[in-house]
Design an enzyme around this catalytic site. Sequence first.
Site, PDB file in Angstrom:
ATOM      1  N   CYS A 140       0.895  -1.185  -0.148  1.00 47.09           N
ATOM      2  CA  CYS A 140      -0.084   0.010  -0.044  1.00 47.09           C
ATOM      3  C   CYS A 140       0.828   1.319   0.115  1.00 47.09           C
ATOM      4  CB  CYS A 140      -0.860   0.066   1.005  1.00 47.09           C
ATOM      5  SG  CYS A 140      -2.180  -1.193   0.985  1.00 47.09           S
ATOM      6  N   HIS A 150     -13.424   9.937  -7.798  1.00 44.05           N
ATOM      7  CA  HIS A 150     -12.521   9.842  -8.693  1.00 44.05           C
ATOM      8  C   HIS A 150     -11.242  10.658  -8.825  1.00 44.05           C
ATOM      9  CE1 HIS A 150     -15.550   7.261 -10.673  1.00 44.05           C
ATOM     10  NE2 HIS A 150     -14.615   7.015 -11.633  1.00 44.05           N
ATOM     11  N   GLU A 158     -13.075  -0.532   2.356  1.00 46.00           N
ATOM     12  CA  GLU A 158     -12.058  -0.217   1.373  1.00 46.00           C
ATOM     13  C   GLU A 158     -12.086  -1.193   0.289  1.00 46.00           C
ATOM     14  OE1 GLU A 158      -8.096   1.789   2.646  1.00 46.00           O
ATOM     15  OE2 GLU A 158      -7.503  -0.558   2.378  1.00 46.00           O
TER      16      GLU A 158
END
Length: 141
Positions: free
Chosen positions: A23, A66, A131
């Site tokens: 990550c 986005h 998530e």
Amino acid sequence: MLSVSKEFTFEAAHMLSEHEGECKNLHGHSYKLIVEATGDIQNGMIIDFKDLKNIVKETIIDKIDHSFIYYNSSKDDVEHKIAEVLKGSGKKIFEVNYRPTAENMAMHFYNILNDNLKDKGLKVVSITLYETQKSFAKVVG
């Protein structure tokens, strides 16, 4: 206690500076946000679902969907360079002053929504932020 809940989805990219796993790299998620609120019942409703939708969309979803979630105090120079390039190109970023983990984001959304719902006599009961399909953080008020 009686409460109402509404689900929202958004897409966003981030990176976790100082993370030892994968990550640390730039990556994206298809997030799911569940907002649960309570308050006095008026005319048979705590809040019209349309009104709750509009508040969440205006204060969170429209700003983050986005986007690149940019941690402005990141220790990773690459993250700052990515944000700089995106800003300079007119692309969408969502700038935060915390590491953009699911836990920190859920708490941030909880605070934003509590501030915006209290004017309507409502309180956030919980915020759940997925998530991935199987991993989520939950804030309970």
